[in-house]
Each structure stands twice: as structure tokens, then as C-alpha cells.
Write a protein that holds these residues in place. Structure first.
Motif, PDB file in Angstrom:
ATOM      1  N   LEU A  64       0.801  -1.230   0.000  1.00 52.87           N
ATOM      2  CA  LEU A  64       0.000   0.000   0.000  1.00 52.87           C
ATOM      3  C   LEU A  64       0.834   1.280   0.000  1.00 52.87           C
ATOM      4  N   ALA A  65       2.161   1.178   0.104  1.00 54.80           N
ATOM      5  CA  ALA A  65       2.995   2.380   0.120  1.00 54.80           C
ATOM      6  C   ALA A  65       3.111   2.973  -1.279  1.00 54.80           C
ATOM      7  N   ARG A  66       3.396   4.258  -1.315  1.00 55.77           N
ATOM      8  CA  ARG A  66       3.597   5.007  -2.557  1.00 55.77           C
ATOM      9  C   ARG A  66       2.415   4.856  -3.517  1.00 55.77           C
ATOM     10  N   ASN A  67       1.208   4.893  -2.948  1.00 52.56           N
ATOM     11  CA  ASN A  67       0.006   4.852  -3.782  1.00 52.56           C
ATOM     12  C   ASN A  67      -0.709   6.198  -3.817  1.00 52.56           C
ATOM     13  N   GLY A  68      -0.061   7.228  -3.267  1.00 52.16           N
ATOM     14  CA  GLY A  68      -0.638   8.563  -3.272  1.00 52.16           C
ATOM     15  C   GLY A  68      -1.547   8.847  -2.091  1.00 52.16           C
ATOM     16  N   CYS A  69      -1.637   7.912  -1.147  1.00 56.13           N
ATOM     17  CA  CYS A  69      -2.508   8.097   0.019  1.00 56.13           C
ATOM     18  C   CYS A  69      -1.734   7.718   1.273  1.00 56.13           C
ATOM     19  N   ASP A  70      -1.881   8.493   2.349  1.00 58.77           N
ATOM     20  CA  ASP A  70      -1.108   8.211   3.557  1.00 58.77           C
ATOM     21  C   ASP A  70      -1.588   6.934   4.232  1.00 58.77           C
ATOM     22  N   THR A  71      -0.728   6.395   5.090  1.00 61.67           N
ATOM     23  CA  THR A  71      -0.969   5.086   5.702  1.00 61.67           C
ATOM     24  C   THR A  71      -2.257   5.050   6.505  1.00 61.67           C
ATOM     25  N   ARG A  72      -2.527   6.094   7.289  1.00 59.02           N
ATOM     26  CA  ARG A  72      -3.734   6.093   8.122  1.00 59.02           C
ATOM     27  C   ARG A  72      -4.982   5.922   7.274  1.00 59.02           C
ATOM     28  N   ASN A  73      -5.111   6.691   6.208  1.00 59.01           N
ATOM     29  CA  ASN A  73      -6.298   6.583   5.372  1.00 59.01           C
ATOM     30  C   ASN A  73      -6.356   5.258   4.626  1.00 59.01           C
ATOM     31  N   ASP A  74      -5.201   4.724   4.240  1.00 64.70           N
ATOM     32  CA  ASP A  74      -5.172   3.391   3.638  1.00 64.70           C
ATOM     33  C   ASP A  74      -5.788   2.358   4.582  1.00 64.70           C
ATOM     34  N   LEU A  75      -5.437   2.436   5.861  1.00 67.25           N
ATOM     35  CA  LEU A  75      -5.914   1.442   6.825  1.00 67.25           C
ATOM     36  C   LEU A  75      -7.390   1.629   7.150  1.00 67.25           C
ATOM     37  N   LEU A  76      -7.840   2.874   7.230  1.00 73.27           N
ATOM     38  CA  LEU A  76      -9.265   3.123   7.436  1.00 73.27           C
ATOM     39  C   LEU A  76     -10.079   2.551   6.279  1.00 73.27           C
ATOM     40  N   ALA A  77      -9.601   2.759   5.056  1.00 76.72           N
ATOM     41  CA  ALA A  77     -10.310   2.228   3.885  1.00 76.72           C
ATOM     42  C   ALA A  77     -10.246   0.712   3.843  1.00 76.72           C
ATOM     43  N   ARG A  78      -9.129   0.135   4.291  1.00 80.17           N
ATOM     44  CA  ARG A  78      -8.991  -1.324   4.277  1.00 80.17           C
ATOM     45  C   ARG A  78      -9.997  -1.997   5.209  1.00 80.17           C
ATOM     46  N   ASP A  79     -10.166  -1.458   6.408  1.00 77.66           N
ATOM     47  CA  ASP A  79     -10.949  -2.155   7.424  1.00 77.66           C
ATOM     48  C   ASP A  79     -12.368  -1.625   7.595  1.00 77.66           C
ATOM     49  N   GLY A  80     -12.655  -0.442   7.063  1.00 81.19           N
ATOM     50  CA  GLY A  80     -13.963   0.146   7.279  1.00 81.19           C
ATOM     51  C   GLY A  80     -15.038  -0.401   6.340  1.00 81.19           C
ATOM     52  N   ARG A  81     -16.280  -0.275   6.770  1.00 83.20           N
ATOM     53  CA  ARG A  81     -17.441  -0.533   5.925  1.00 83.20           C
ATOM     54  C   ARG A  81     -18.183   0.782   5.722  1.00 83.20           C
ATOM     55  N   ASP A  82     -18.936   0.852   4.648  1.00 82.04           N
ATOM     56  CA  ASP A  82     -19.682   2.086   4.334  1.00 82.04           C
ATOM     57  C   ASP A  82     -18.749   3.297   4.368  1.00 82.04           C
ATOM     58  N   VAL A  83     -17.589   3.140   3.750  1.00 75.46           N
ATOM     59  CA  VAL A  83     -16.561   4.184   3.769  1.00 75.46           C
ATOM     60  C   VAL A  83     -16.976   5.349   2.876  1.00 75.46           C
ATOM     61  N   ARG A  84     -16.854   6.567   3.392  1.00 73.14           N
ATOM     62  CA  ARG A  84     -17.098   7.782   2.615  1.00 73.14           C
ATOM     63  C   ARG A  84     -15.820   8.609   2.593  1.00 73.14           C
ATOM     64  N   HIS A  85     -15.511   9.157   1.418  1.00 75.07           N
ATOM     65  CA  HIS A  85     -14.326   9.995   1.259  1.00 75.07           C
ATOM     66  C   HIS A  85     -14.716  11.458   1.143  1.00 75.07           C
ATOM     67  N   ARG A  86     -13.770  12.302   1.427  1.00 72.86           N
ATOM     68  CA  ARG A  86     -13.968  13.741   1.256  1.00 72.86           C
ATOM     69  C   ARG A  86     -14.311  14.028  -0.196  1.00 72.86           C
ATOM     70  N   SER A  87     -15.178  14.983  -0.421  1.00 71.94           N
ATOM     71  CA  SER A  87     -15.581  15.339  -1.777  1.00 71.94           C
ATOM     72  C   SER A  87     -14.357  15.720  -2.607  1.00 71.94           C
ATOM     73  N   GLY A  88     -14.235  15.110  -3.764  1.00 69.90           N
ATOM     74  CA  GLY A  88     -13.113  15.383  -4.643  1.00 69.90           C
ATOM     75  C   GLY A  88     -11.879  14.571  -4.358  1.00 69.90           C
ATOM     76  N   SER A  89     -11.946  13.668  -3.362  1.00 69.03           N
ATOM     77  CA  SER A  89     -10.781  12.855  -3.002  1.00 69.03           C
ATOM     78  C   SER A  89     -11.178  11.389  -2.941  1.00 69.03           C
ATOM     79  N   ASP A  90     -10.287  10.513  -3.385  1.00 66.68           N
ATOM     80  CA  ASP A  90     -10.493   9.081  -3.176  1.00 66.68           C
ATOM     81  C   ASP A  90      -9.519   8.563  -2.119  1.00 66.68           C
ATOM     82  N   CYS A  91      -9.003   9.486  -1.311  1.00 61.95           N
ATOM     83  CA  CYS A  91      -8.036   9.125  -0.278  1.00 61.95           C
ATOM     84  C   CYS A  91      -8.553   9.426   1.124  1.00 61.95           C
TER      85      CYS A  91
END
Length: 282
Positions: free
Chosen positions: A136-163
Motif C-alpha cells: 500500500l505504500a507510494r500509492n498517493g494516500c497516507d498510511t492512516r487513510n489506507d488502513l481506514l479504507a482497508r478495514d472500514g465498511r460504508d466508507v465515505r471519502h472527502r468530496s473530490g478525493s479518493d483518499c
């Protein structure tokens, strides 16, 4: 990004949107609806037992309903050696628990060294994406958000961002509760280093180069989004001093701790290893 610090080496951190990134394929499984009781059965249950909440077939997210401790959701640690799959499922069958003991038995033991010289910054900028050699490194998204997206359900991102994750539902492995998280209260969910960074330092990471310390600090194998206060209570404890309150997940937790130790060639204390084996019936 700037990170807030809680506990001994628990970094909460706010995600910073670094701009567009590649799709990481983070897995967010759908939720299976719980079957409700019929009205007659529910009324009978109330009359006979006085049950409320789950006794009425309410969803855990329904106001007034409590979510019962779960066996864990997501992947078994035995099937997730690189940490890219979400969650931490319980190990309940005897074959799985025997396999868990085999993993733990391979971990070396040693005394815990001094904490002298430890600093969180020795493991790099908190949640940096600029790490080589970990998933997951060097994918344009910081580690914390990578992990939230990995483990979360019904994930919502900030408008205009997929990170930048702004809300999610988390099946917390440490407490067994379902958490509805919003970014406005970021510290309610924290990213735990399963093998704490201070513990790593004392068991040998003090002698590593900076690159290897950045790896263990940002490796998905060593990271779990969990209930913030529970994470704070853990601090930098090893398994002999702290285990997840959710007893059903303790064998899986011990396996994950062992997997990190084995990957990075770190020992654990004799007391920690004995405790880890006991969680899996050893």
C-alpha cells in the motif's frame, strides 16, 4: 502530515489529501442484514424475559440497541500474511489454533532492552506514504487513510478525493463493538501498532537503519484501526501485560504479533511468548 500523539507511541494523525491516487482495491465487504423477530415472538420475549435490544432483533446501529461482542470480522491472520486484507477474524477451530501455535513457536525470545533514546520520530514521519518495501505504500494516500479504507465498511471519502476518509463503520476487533466513526472526532478510532514501536525499539529496532524503522511503522501487517480509548490503554505493552478485551480475538492477536516479529526478525520476551501460546491453547 502532522500527527497528534496519544499514549506512549500511539499516533492518531489527521489524513492530508495528497491529491489523486491510484485505486488500491481496498476491500469493504457488504453487511449481512440481521433477521428480525416477528412481532408476536418479540412480544413474547419481552413478556417472558424482559429482553430488549437484540432480544427484539434490533440492528446494533439502531438507537438504544447494544452490539454484542463479535468473534471478529474480516480475514484470519493465517490467511493474511501480508496484512492487506481487512480486519482480524477469530481462530476457533482446533486445526487453526494448532497452526497458530506453530507460528508463535517460531518467535525467538530475549530480554526487553532499555527504552533509552526512543522517539516516535525515529520511525519516520507519521503515516508517510513514502516508504519502500511494504504493501500500500507510494500509492498517493497516507498510511492512516489506507488502513481506514482497508478495514472500514460504508466508507465515505472527502468530496473530490479518493483518499481522505471522512466516515465509516468499523467492526473493532479489540472490543468486539461496532463503531460509527466520523472524521470530526478523529481520535475515536486510532491506528494501533500491534507490535508497539517502543517495544520494537527495546527488542532491537534501536540498531536498525531509518528505512527499516519506517517500514515497520507503516506496514499494514502491523497496523489495525481500533477503538481509540482501548488503544490508549494498551500503550506500549506486550501481550503479557495487555491483551484485547474481546477474548474471542486474543489468539488471532497473538498470531498477528508473532507475524510482525517474524517478518522483522525481532524477539519477544519469554513472558510474552508464553502468554501468546496460551491464547491459542498452548
Amino acid at each position: 502530515m502532522a500527527g497528534e500523539r496519544t499514549g506512549t507511541d500511539r499516533t492518531v494523525g489527521e489524513g492530508v489529501d495528497p491529491g489523486p491516487r491510484r485505486d488500491t482495491g481496498a476491500w469493504t465487504p457488504g453487511r449481512r442484514a440481521r433477521a428480525g423477530a416477528t412481532a408476536g415472538a418479540a412480544l413474547l420475549a419481552v413478556v417472558l424475559t424482559g429482553c430488549t435490544g437484540d432480544g427484539l432483533g434490533l440492528d446494533p446501529k439502531t438507537p438504544g440497541a447494544e452490539s454484542a461482542p463479535a468473534a471478529g470480522s474480516g480475514a484470519s491472520p493465517l490467511d493474511n500474511p501480508d496484512g492487506t486484507k481487512p480486519g482480524l477474524a477469530a481462530l476457533t477451530s482446533e486445526p487453526d489454533r494448532a497452526a497458530a501455535r506453530q507460528v508463535i513457536s517460531r518467535v525467538r525470545t530475549a530480554g526487553r532492552g532499555p527504552r533509552t533514546g526512543y522517539d516516535r520520530d525515529a520511525f519516520g514521519h507519521a503515516w508517510t506514504d513514502a516508504v519502500d518495501g511494504v504493501p500500500l505504500a507510494r500509492n498517493g494516500c497516507d498510511t492512516r487513510n489506507d488502513l481506514l479504507a482497508r478495514d472500514g465498511r460504508d466508507v465515505r471519502h472527502r468530496s473530490g478525493s479518493d483518499c481522505v476518509v471522512i466516515s465509516l463503520t468499523l467492526d473493532d476487533p479489540y472490543t468486539g463493538r461496532t463503531l460509527d466513526w466520523r472524521k470530526q472526532k478523529a481520535s475515536a478510532v486510532q491506528i494501533d501498532h500491534v507490535m508497539p514501536l517502543s517495544y520494537d525499539w527495546q527488542m532491537g529496532a534501536a540498531r536498525w537503519d531509518a528505512a527499516k524503522r519506517r517500514q515497520i511503522a507503516n506496514d499494514p501487517l502491523n497496523l489495525l484501526p481500533v477503538d481509540g480509548p482501548t488503544n490508549g490503554a494498551k500503550s506500549d505493552s506486550g501481550p503479557a501485560s495487555w491483551l484485547p478485551p474481546n477474548k474471542r480475538i486474543r489468539c488471532s492477536y497473538a498470531v498477528r504479533f508473532a507475524q510482525v516479529a517474524l517478518k522483522y526478525g525481532l524477539p519477544v520476551t519469554k513472558a510474552d511468548k508464553e502468554t501468546m501460546l496460551r491464547q491459542c491453547g498452548g
